[in-house]
Write a protein that holds these residues in place. Structure first.
Motif, PDB file in Angstrom:
ATOM      1  N   PHE A  52     -24.017  -6.583 -24.725  1.00 54.68           N
ATOM      2  CA  PHE A  52     -22.989  -6.698 -25.678  1.00 54.68           C
ATOM      3  C   PHE A  52     -21.715  -7.568 -25.329  1.00 54.68           C
ATOM      4  N   GLY A  53     -21.219  -8.153 -26.538  1.00 51.46           N
ATOM      5  CA  GLY A  53     -19.854  -8.942 -26.324  1.00 51.46           C
ATOM      6  C   GLY A  53     -18.786  -8.026 -27.349  1.00 51.46           C
ATOM      7  N   PHE A  54     -17.864  -7.625 -26.824  1.00 51.75           N
ATOM      8  CA  PHE A  54     -17.059  -6.930 -27.590  1.00 51.75           C
ATOM      9  C   PHE A  54     -15.779  -7.774 -28.110  1.00 51.75           C
ATOM     10  N   LYS A  55     -15.252  -7.198 -29.405  1.00 52.81           N
ATOM     11  CA  LYS A  55     -14.203  -8.024 -30.175  1.00 52.81           C
ATOM     12  C   LYS A  55     -12.928  -7.899 -29.035  1.00 52.81           C
ATOM     13  N   GLU A  56     -12.201  -8.913 -29.183  1.00 55.75           N
ATOM     14  CA  GLU A  56     -10.698  -9.037 -28.566  1.00 55.75           C
ATOM     15  C   GLU A  56     -10.072  -7.725 -28.781  1.00 55.75           C
ATOM     16  N   THR A  57     -10.249  -7.268 -30.200  1.00 54.56           N
ATOM     17  CA  THR A  57      -9.428  -6.240 -30.622  1.00 54.56           C
ATOM     18  C   THR A  57      -9.740  -4.891 -30.342  1.00 54.56           C
ATOM     19  N   SER A  58     -10.857  -4.897 -29.500  1.00 55.14           N
ATOM     20  CA  SER A  58     -11.424  -3.333 -28.789  1.00 55.14           C
ATOM     21  C   SER A  58     -10.687  -3.119 -27.680  1.00 55.14           C
ATOM     22  N   SER A  59      -9.953  -2.119 -27.508  1.00 53.70           N
ATOM     23  CA  SER A  59      -9.333  -1.664 -26.284  1.00 53.70           C
ATOM     24  C   SER A  59     -10.295  -1.331 -25.134  1.00 53.70           C
ATOM     25  N   PRO A  60      -9.854  -1.132 -23.854  1.00 54.54           N
ATOM     26  CA  PRO A  60     -10.760  -0.694 -23.021  1.00 54.54           C
ATOM     27  C   PRO A  60     -10.903   0.744 -23.244  1.00 54.54           C
ATOM     28  N   GLU A  61     -10.385   1.340 -23.771  1.00 55.98           N
ATOM     29  CA  GLU A  61     -10.762   2.830 -24.140  1.00 55.98           C
ATOM     30  C   GLU A  61     -11.978   2.949 -25.264  1.00 55.98           C
ATOM     31  N   ASP A  62     -11.854   2.029 -26.048  1.00 56.85           N
ATOM     32  CA  ASP A  62     -12.818   1.824 -27.154  1.00 56.85           C
ATOM     33  C   ASP A  62     -14.168   1.319 -26.408  1.00 56.85           C
ATOM     34  N   VAL A  63     -14.310   0.458 -25.430  1.00 58.16           N
ATOM     35  CA  VAL A  63     -15.412  -0.135 -24.701  1.00 58.16           C
ATOM     36  C   VAL A  63     -15.830   1.042 -23.864  1.00 58.16           C
ATOM     37  N   GLN A  64     -15.222   1.851 -23.377  1.00 63.80           N
ATOM     38  CA  GLN A  64     -15.444   2.852 -22.521  1.00 63.80           C
ATOM     39  C   GLN A  64     -16.163   3.948 -23.480  1.00 63.80           C
ATOM     40  N   LYS A  65     -15.751   4.107 -24.595  1.00 65.85           N
ATOM     41  CA  LYS A  65     -16.295   5.030 -25.471  1.00 65.85           C
ATOM     42  C   LYS A  65     -17.725   4.842 -25.901  1.00 65.85           C
ATOM     43  N   VAL A  66     -17.934   3.483 -26.167  1.00 62.87           N
ATOM     44  CA  VAL A  66     -19.192   2.988 -26.297  1.00 62.87           C
ATOM     45  C   VAL A  66     -20.111   2.851 -25.132  1.00 62.87           C
ATOM     46  N   ILE A  67     -19.506   2.783 -23.991  1.00 57.99           N
ATOM     47  CA  ILE A  67     -20.343   3.103 -22.667  1.00 57.99           C
ATOM     48  C   ILE A  67     -21.127   4.246 -22.735  1.00 57.99           C
ATOM     49  N   ASP A  68     -19.942   5.255 -22.633  1.00 59.43           N
ATOM     50  CA  ASP A  68     -20.124   6.709 -22.626  1.00 59.43           C
ATOM     51  C   ASP A  68     -21.313   7.163 -23.661  1.00 59.43           C
ATOM     52  N   GLY A 129     -20.830  -0.249 -33.612  1.00 63.61           N
ATOM     53  CA  GLY A 129     -20.797  -1.336 -34.644  1.00 63.61           C
ATOM     54  C   GLY A 129     -19.320  -1.991 -34.851  1.00 63.61           C
ATOM     55  N   PRO A 130     -18.280  -1.132 -34.795  1.00 63.26           N
ATOM     56  CA  PRO A 130     -16.958  -1.722 -35.095  1.00 63.26           C
ATOM     57  C   PRO A 130     -16.282  -2.405 -34.052  1.00 63.26           C
ATOM     58  N   HIS A 131     -17.066  -2.502 -32.758  1.00 59.77           N
ATOM     59  CA  HIS A 131     -16.500  -3.037 -31.683  1.00 59.77           C
ATOM     60  C   HIS A 131     -17.348  -4.482 -31.210  1.00 59.77           C
ATOM     61  N   LEU A 132     -18.430  -4.619 -31.642  1.00 58.75           N
ATOM     62  CA  LEU A 132     -19.327  -5.612 -31.408  1.00 58.75           C
ATOM     63  C   LEU A 132     -18.828  -6.844 -32.029  1.00 58.75           C
ATOM     64  N   ASP A 133     -18.690  -7.924 -31.143  1.00 59.52           N
ATOM     65  CA  ASP A 133     -18.537  -9.557 -31.604  1.00 59.52           C
ATOM     66  C   ASP A 133     -19.831 -10.015 -31.735  1.00 59.52           C
ATOM     67  N   LYS A 134     -20.843  -9.702 -30.490  1.00 54.48           N
ATOM     68  CA  LYS A 134     -22.151 -10.309 -30.284  1.00 54.48           C
ATOM     69  C   LYS A 134     -23.081  -9.117 -29.944  1.00 54.48           C
ATOM     70  N   VAL A 135     -24.268  -9.401 -30.101  1.00 50.31           N
ATOM     71  CA  VAL A 135     -25.278  -8.370 -29.321  1.00 50.31           C
ATOM     72  C   VAL A 135     -26.618  -9.252 -29.354  1.00 50.31           C
ATOM     73  N   THR A 136     -27.246  -9.105 -28.185  1.00 54.61           N
ATOM     74  CA  THR A 136     -28.732  -9.749 -27.963  1.00 54.61           C
ATOM     75  C   THR A 136     -29.633  -8.730 -27.476  1.00 54.61           C
ATOM     76  N   VAL A 137     -30.797  -8.464 -27.869  1.00 50.76           N
ATOM     77  CA  VAL A 137     -31.747  -7.412 -27.356  1.00 50.76           C
ATOM     78  C   VAL A 137     -33.019  -8.336 -27.243  1.00 50.76           C
ATOM     79  N   VAL A 138     -33.466  -8.092 -26.147  1.00 50.45           N
ATOM     80  CA  VAL A 138     -34.988  -8.716 -25.360  1.00 50.45           C
ATOM     81  C   VAL A 138     -35.744  -7.443 -24.960  1.00 50.45           C
ATOM     82  N   ASP A 139     -36.854  -7.564 -25.208  1.00 55.55           N
ATOM     83  CA  ASP A 139     -37.870  -6.537 -24.726  1.00 55.55           C
ATOM     84  C   ASP A 139     -38.932  -7.341 -23.887  1.00 55.55           C
ATOM     85  N   TYR A 140     -39.280  -6.626 -22.927  1.00 57.60           N
ATOM     86  CA  TYR A 140     -40.406  -7.375 -21.989  1.00 57.60           C
ATOM     87  C   TYR A 140     -41.414  -6.260 -21.272  1.00 57.60           C
ATOM     88  N   TRP A 141     -42.440  -6.608 -21.112  1.00 58.23           N
ATOM     89  CA  TRP A 141     -43.400  -5.687 -20.230  1.00 58.23           C
ATOM     90  C   TRP A 141     -43.261  -6.115 -19.015  1.00 58.23           C
TER      91      TRP A 141
END
Length: 144
Positions: A52-68, A129-141
């Motif tokens: 994840f890359g978060f939007k500059e407008t997302s606060s540290p509290e917003d990011v922590q809410k996502v992590i939790d 969703g409201p806090h994402l600027d970028k997202v990348t997903v990779v799956d591997y075995w």
């Protein structure tokens, strides 16, 4: 005298252990035998890596809410067999704005496929969703 010096501690140890019962058939109401059910580890596991890359407008509290919320998913989705996360610490400067890494482990494609549409995962999508600027997903075995 030296022989007595070595003999006395041995005698004390023997006397302390001589009264210990090895009878395992004697019921003891304070003894609890835990039930351990082990799932055999598969030969390979599926890693689901989310960056994840978060939007500059997302606060540290917003990011922590996502992590939790992400950290809570393994308790809600039984198909998740492992979870870890961290923030980028690479000195290379090649993260392209992606700052947070999450790795989920699954034992099968079917487990991962059940996770993707799971209601708890969908609910998490609404939180992040409201806090994402970028997202990348990779799956591997890989072999565990």
């Amino acid at each position: 005298m030296k022989k007595l010096f070595y003999f006395v501690p041995l005698l004390v140890i023997w006397s302390c252990t001589a009264n210990i019962s090895t009878d395992t058939n004697t019921p003891d109401s304070t003894q609890v035998t835990p039930l351990i059910v082990e799932t055999p580890m598969p030969d390979s596991v599926l890693r689901h890596v989310v960056l994840f890359g978060f939007k500059e407008t997302s606060s540290p509290e917003d990011v922590q809410k996502v992590i939790d919320a992400f950290k809570a998913l393994p308790s809600k989705i039984s198909e998740i067999k492992g979870f870890e996360w961290g923030t980028n610490s690479s000195p290379e400067g090649l993260n392209q704005g992606l700052t947070h890494a999450f790795t989920l482990t699954f034992h099968s494609d079917a487990d991962r496929d059940a996770y993707l549409p799971h209601p708890a995962h969908k609910e998490f999508g609404g939180i992040v969703g409201p806090h994402l600027d970028k997202v990348t997903v990779v799956d591997y075995w890989t072999k565990p």
